[in-house]
Enzyme design. Structure first.
Site, PDB file in Angstrom:
ATOM      1  N   GLY A 137      -4.995  -3.160  -1.870  1.00 14.91           N
ATOM      2  CA  GLY A 137      -3.993  -1.201  -2.571  1.00 14.91           C
ATOM      3  C   GLY A 137      -4.408  -1.077  -0.808  1.00 14.91           C
ATOM      4  N   ALA A 138      -2.674  -0.233  -0.808  1.00 17.57           N
ATOM      5  CA  ALA A 138      -2.845   0.065  -0.223  1.00 17.57           C
ATOM      6  C   ALA A 138      -3.210   0.973   0.676  1.00 17.57           C
ATOM      7  CB  ALA A 138      -0.808   0.913  -0.229  1.00 17.57           C
ATOM      8  N   ARG A 180      -0.148  -9.472   4.999  1.00 16.66           N
ATOM      9  CA  ARG A 180       0.630  -8.730   3.367  1.00 16.66           C
ATOM     10  C   ARG A 180       1.977  -7.689   3.524  1.00 16.66           C
ATOM     11  NH1 ARG A 180      -2.477  -7.026  -1.515  1.00 16.66           N
ATOM     12  NH2 ARG A 180      -0.513  -7.545  -2.015  1.00 16.66           N
ATOM     13  N   GLN A 209      -5.695  -6.577 -12.072  1.00 19.70           N
ATOM     14  CA  GLN A 209      -6.296  -5.156 -10.665  1.00 19.70           C
ATOM     15  C   GLN A 209      -6.728  -3.903 -11.820  1.00 19.70           C
ATOM     16  OE1 GLN A 209      -3.595  -6.751  -9.863  1.00 19.70           O
ATOM     17  NE2 GLN A 209      -3.378  -6.602  -8.062  1.00 19.70           N
ATOM     18  N   ASP A 245       3.326   1.155  -2.975  1.00 17.02           N
ATOM     19  CA  ASP A 245       2.685   0.190  -1.520  1.00 17.02           C
ATOM     20  C   ASP A 245       4.005   1.133  -0.361  1.00 17.02           C
ATOM     21  OD1 ASP A 245       1.765  -1.241  -3.728  1.00 17.02           O
ATOM     22  OD2 ASP A 245       0.794  -1.707  -2.220  1.00 17.02           O
ATOM     23  N   ASN A 301       5.898  -0.665  -5.489  1.00 14.82           N
ATOM     24  CA  ASN A 301       4.429  -0.521  -6.032  1.00 14.82           C
ATOM     25  C   ASN A 301       4.457  -1.600  -7.425  1.00 14.82           C
ATOM     26  OD1 ASN A 301       2.232   0.482  -5.967  1.00 14.82           O
ATOM     27  ND2 ASN A 301       2.234   1.223  -8.622  1.00 14.82           N
ATOM     28  N   LYS A 302       3.126  -2.064  -7.783  1.00 19.97           N
ATOM     29  CA  LYS A 302       2.570  -3.637  -8.567  1.00 19.97           C
ATOM     30  C   LYS A 302       3.518  -3.824  -9.144  1.00 19.97           C
ATOM     31  CE  LYS A 302       0.306  -5.793  -7.512  1.00 19.97           C
ATOM     32  NZ  LYS A 302       0.366  -6.507  -6.676  1.00 19.97           N
TER      33      LYS A 302
HETATM   34  O1  MRU Z   1      -1.279  -6.619  -4.428  1.00 19.99           O
HETATM   35  P1  MRU Z   1      -2.152  -5.295  -4.766  1.00 19.99           P
HETATM   36  O2  MRU Z   1      -3.017  -5.260  -5.351  1.00 19.99           O
HETATM   37  O3  MRU Z   1      -2.350  -5.248  -3.035  1.00 19.99           O
HETATM   38  O4  MRU Z   1      -1.350  -3.708  -4.626  1.00 19.99           O
HETATM   39  C1  MRU Z   1      -1.654  -2.579  -4.994  1.00 19.99           C
HETATM   40  C2  MRU Z   1      -0.293  -1.546  -5.905  1.00 19.99           C
HETATM   41  O5  MRU Z   1       0.778  -2.059  -6.361  1.00 19.99           O
HETATM   42  C3  MRU Z   1      -1.531  -0.620  -5.836  1.00 19.99           C
HETATM   43  O6  MRU Z   1      -1.092   0.074  -6.893  1.00 19.99           O
HETATM   44  C4  MRU Z   1      -0.851   0.439  -4.951  1.00 19.99           C
HETATM   45  O7  MRU Z   1      -1.827  -0.434  -4.261  1.00 19.99           O
HETATM   46  C5  MRU Z   1      -1.051   1.758  -5.135  1.00 19.99           C
HETATM   47  S1  MRU Z   1      -2.130   2.528  -4.663  1.00 19.99           S
HETATM   48  C6  MRU Z   1      -2.897   1.867  -3.383  1.00 19.99           C
END
Ligand code: MRU
Length: 368
Positions: free
Chosen positions: A52-53, A91, A196, A237, A247-248
């Site tokens: 999570g970012a 990352r 997630q 992100d 984003n994801k």
């Molecule tokens: O790969 P992750 O689980 O770190 O990715 C997280 C996401 O894409 C969330 O939607 C994102 O962090 C935004 S919220 C902090």
């Protein structure tokens, strides 16, 4: 955030040790891991023990602080830089990671002596974690007025308190509204391949007592078609200078569906997620992860143990881009710690460079 009635942060530091909630084990087991060295914390970011970012931003800040604590006095700057290099390589997509890392590194290197540098690095790590929690709370306050009583929100991945130090981004307005007695329910996309949504967001909302339903990623279109979604809120992100959002993986699909069905599509993020140096989404690095995340699933078996099982035929390859890019034109508004913001470059740069009041000067209403 309360877990079984006890207040927790997602990431914190005790002495020189970084403590994290192990997000790989949820929802089946709640465990806190202790990471003694910068290298351990960097590995935890890479392996998604923490994710999570915002949470990886805070963890990166603490990992950099550990780097300063470990750095010998005779090569303080060199050792701090080597630790930073290792953290930077964990990352690539989340901007918060790079912002936090740089601020701690600078605090360590600006100090007059290595001893002072160590102290300054730890103080900055803690300050960033506090800022992160406050930004989430503020996003909650700013975004809650967009949620009317009875509204059904769709969210993707996990952008709640596990994705930050506390509160979260996309879920912060939901928590804020829920705590004030507004009836808000959340449809949670499972978010393959790592799930997630099904694992973390559903668990978080359950802990907070927010009504929610998990849907298969592939069910989203049908939910829009049946008029079951009143708005979408996702996190980010990284947001480029022109408002394009990384984003994801799967976020872009939801944004297209929201546009098609006239449903507001909000992106919630703090100032630290906006990256004015990256002009547009095409320049945001997209992390490619192991094909195993697509080919296998993890879950609890009937006997209570947690196991990894293969779902695809032996020999079939997979690709696994972890994020996608949503064009600014599909974003209704950003919900930020400085206010609700239009997705245009001028408003974004005023907000990032000019502080909160610039964002508050560009409000948009629901559906704009
Ligand atoms: O790969 P992750 O689980 O770190 O990715 C997280 C996401 O894409 C969330 O939607 C994102 O962090 C935004 S919220 C902090």
């Amino acid at each position: 955030m309360l877990v079984n009635g006890k207040a927790y942060r997602t990431v914190w530091m005790e002495g020189g040790t970084v403590k994290l909630i192990d997000q790989r084990l949820l929802p089946h087991r709640f465990e806190v891991v202790s990471l003694a060295r910068s290298r351990d914390t960097a590995k935890a970011i890479k392996d998604m023990v923490v994710r999570g970012a915002g949470a990886i931003g805070a963890a990166a800040g603490y990992a950099a602080a550990q780097g300063a604590l470990e750095a010998p006095y005779h090569d303080f700057g060199g050792a701090v830089d080597r630790a930073a290099e290792e953290i930077r390589a964990t990352r690539p997509t989340a901007h918060d990671l790079f912002v936090a890392l740089e601020r701690v590194r600078e605090a360590a290197l600006r100090a007059p002596t290595p001893a002072a540098g160590r102290q300054a690095a730890v103080a900055m790590g803690n300050r960033l974690a506090d800022e992160n929690a406050r930004a989430g709370e503020r996003i909650g306050e700013v975004g809650a007025p967009l949620l009317r009583d009875g509204m059904r929100v769709l969210t993707h991945c996990n952008a709640g308190w596990l994705a930050f130090v506390d509160w979260g981004s996309a879920l912060a307005p939901v928590y804020w509204a829920h705590q004030r007695g507004r009836r808000v329910s959340v449809d949670v996309t499972e978010t393959r391949p790592r799930s997630q949504g099904a694992k973390l967001t559903a668990w978080e909302l359950g802990q907070a007592g927010v009504p929610h339903t998990i849907i298969a990623d592939t069910a989203a279109g049908s939910c829009f078609q049946r008029g079951e979604i009143d708005c979408v809120i996702v996190g980010a992100d990284r947001i480029a200078a022109n408002g394009d959002v990384a984003n994801k993986i799967g976020t872009y699909t939801l944004a297209v569906l929201a546009k098609q069905h006239g449903v507001p599509f909000y992106v919630a993020a703090p100032r630290s997620t906006f990256d004015l140096v990256t002009p547009d989404g095409s320049r945001i690095p997209i992390e490619e992860r192991s094909e195993d995340e697509v080919l296998y699933v993890w879950g609890r078996t009937a006997d209570g143990s947690v196991a990894k099982v293969r779902v695809a035929p032996e020999g079939s390859p997979a690709k696994n881009p972890a994020f996608d890019r949503t064009p600014a034109a599909l974003v209704t508004a950003f919900i930020t710690d400085g206010g609700v913001l239009k997705p245009d470059p001028a408003a974004i740069s005023r907000f990032v460079l000019g502080g909160a009041s610039a964002a508050l000067g560009s409000p948009v209403s629901r559906g704009d």
